[in-house]
Design an enzyme around this catalytic site. Structure first.
Site, short mmCIF file in Angstrom:
data_model
loop_
_atom_site.label_atom_id
_atom_site.label_comp_id
_atom_site.label_asym_id
_atom_site.label_seq_id
_atom_site.Cartn_x
_atom_site.Cartn_y
_atom_site.Cartn_z
N VAL A 42 39.19 -3.54 2.06
CA VAL A 42 37.70 -3.90 1.85
C VAL A 42 36.90 -3.32 2.58
O VAL A 42 35.89 -3.66 2.33
CB VAL A 42 37.88 -5.57 2.56
CG1 VAL A 42 38.07 -5.00 3.78
CG2 VAL A 42 37.02 -6.20 2.00
N LYS A 43 37.27 -2.16 3.36
CA LYS A 43 35.71 -1.64 4.35
C LYS A 43 35.28 -0.39 3.35
O LYS A 43 34.54 -0.28 3.69
CB LYS A 43 36.35 -0.78 5.24
CG LYS A 43 37.54 -2.20 6.69
CD LYS A 43 35.97 -2.97 7.50
CE LYS A 43 36.79 -3.88 8.46
NZ LYS A 43 35.30 -4.77 9.44
N ASP A 44 35.85 -0.40 2.55
CA ASP A 44 35.12 0.80 1.49
C ASP A 44 33.94 0.24 1.27
O ASP A 44 33.10 1.13 0.72
CB ASP A 44 35.96 1.23 0.05
CG ASP A 44 37.31 1.40 0.90
OD1 ASP A 44 37.69 2.32 1.82
OD2 ASP A 44 37.82 2.42 -0.21
#
Length: 451
Positions: A42-44
């Site tokens: 999700v950090k992208d």
């Protein structure tokens, strides 16, 4: 059709219904599976957003160096963007994080500095402090600070929230997030509550983190803080990205329960997710009594299980921490009545073997010579031979014996014995810590698994 760069593949991750683990629940449970992003987490989303905002504000200039303290996933998103945009990356991380995460960051060109976990954030050795110091010392560098950088939560307000709203056709009733920096839960939750203020937002915390205590009381209590094994969520301070007004409940999950649930998700749902996904779903299950048949629950599954192969998905690692209750040969031996190992020598007769089998009610007898297994005799094997040769009883054991039973370690898990005990081979031998042999048969395994 083609895309201009790997960054164009970020977002629009699938929403997948869970069917087995949640089958006893009255509601629909959906997983927002974020490992479909190119950096597998999700950090992208927020990594690219923070870079774009820094560029707009003039904080990140061409040829600059991106510096951040990261557990691995944010670093991966930043590194991918840096590859495309032409920046250098230096990341600090903790020795608690899996080796795979650091290796992956290095593979995409980042420099990784590993710092001790069990120090205060203000300690000059902490990964927070080291990253800040490097940003001050290195020319033309930008310190990301994902914890207090509000572009973090903005990314989820602009992307993750709208995606979930559209994918559920506005039917979502609960959002569940294992929460760390606060960006995902605050940004996504804020958007969803603006669409429907009745949506409940549940944050999942870990024991050893102070977030739940702060949410419940408004007090930053450092007595709540102690080392924990869970990765990717929980904090020992309160990042600026949090807006606690967006959150309805904070629920804590143990390291063990989160790890076990992650493995269940992989085995039962076919979703190979990271540690925090297990904790997220476990936290939701702990609150299941608050759910009704009309509810539609969305759980954020943050990252991919490949980053936890040496930890959560490693039986030895799990057993060393008491997370995996695996039955071994030792458990079988300790759990059955004291059982003397019946053996026979190669020069004894077949008749003597038959008498031993009758007397001790056994079907498998090792053939031993000078304390070493040299063969085996089984009831089924003898039966077939005696039918064709009535005079076999007077022959020596070595003339009819079969191959020796396989010898396996005393700590071998019961589940692995199926590869040793077959139709042709009815038992295994194992030597305990004192050097004594024990025999394990199909019957012993069935009895053990039935308990």
């Amino acid at each position: 059709m083609w895309l201009n760069s790997i960054l164009d593949t970020i977002g629009n991750t699938p929403l997948i219904k869970l069917n087995k683990i949640t089958r006893a629940l009255p509601c629909t449970v959906l997983a927002k599976v974020e490992y479909f992003n190119p950096g597998n987490s999700v950090k992208d989303r927020m990594a690219v957003k923070m870079i774009e905002v820094a560029e707009q504000e003039g904080k990140l200039k061409p040829g600059g160096t991106i510096i951040e303290g990261t557990s691995g996933n944010t670093g991966m998103g930043l590194a991918l963007a840096a590859c495309v945009k032409g920046y250098k990356c230096i990341f600090t991380t903790t020795d608690k994080q899996s080796k795979e995460k650091a290796d992956i960051l290095k593979a995409v060109g980042a420099e990784v500095i590993v710092c001790p976990t069990n120090v205060e954030p203000e300690d000059p050795r902490s990964y927070y402090s080291v990253s800040k110091r490097l940003a001050e010392e290195i020319p033309n560098s930008w310190y990301v600070n994902q914890y207090d950088n509000l572009a973090n939560r903005l990314a989820h307000y602009e992307q993750t929230g709208p995606e979930i709203w559209e994918q559920t056709e506005g039917k979502i009733t609960h959002l569940v997030v294992a929460s760390g920096t606060g960006g995902t839960i605050t940004g996504t939750g804020k958007y969803l509550k603006e669409k429907n203020p009745n949506i409940k937002v549940w944050a999942i915390d870990t024991y050893g983190s102070l977030l739940k205590k702060y949410f419940d009381t408004g007090e930053i209590d450092h007595k709540e803080v102690y080392p924990y094994i869970s990765e990717g969520f929980g904090e020992d301070f309160v990042p600026a990205n949090y807006d606690m007004n967006v959150i309805d409940i904070f629920e804590k999950v143990t390291d063990k329960d989160g790890a076990i649930m992650a493995r269940r998700i992989a085995k039962e749902e076919g979703l190979f997710c990271g540690y925090s996904a297990g904790s997220c779903l476990q936290g939701m299950m702990q609150l299941k009594n608050q759910l009704t048949k009309d509810d539609v629950v969305v759980c954020i599954f943050h990252d991919h299980g490949s980053r936890y192969v040496a930890k959560v998905y490693n039986d030895q690692w799990m057993m060393e921490r008491g997370f995996l209750e695996v039955k071994t040969i030792k458990d079988i031996v300790n759990g059955r009545a004291s059982k003397k190992l019946i053996t026979i020598g190669p020069k004894q007769t077949v008749g003597e073997v038959i008498e031993l089998m009758k007397k001790y009610d056994v079907e498998n007898i090792p053939v031993m010579k000078d304390g070493i297994s040299v063969g085996a005799v089984s009831e089924s094997g003898l039966f077939n031979k005696i039918i064709n040769n009535a005079g076999l009883k007077k022959q020596t054991v070595e003339s009819v014996m079969e191959k020796s039973y396989p010898e396996v370690a005393f700590d071998t898990p019961v589940e692995r014995l199926s590869s040793f005990i077959t139709k042709e081979n009815g038992a295994v031998l194992s030597k305990d810590d004192s050097g004594y042999y024990h025999i394990i048969t199909k019957y012993d395994i069935l009895q053990s698994l039935a308990k």
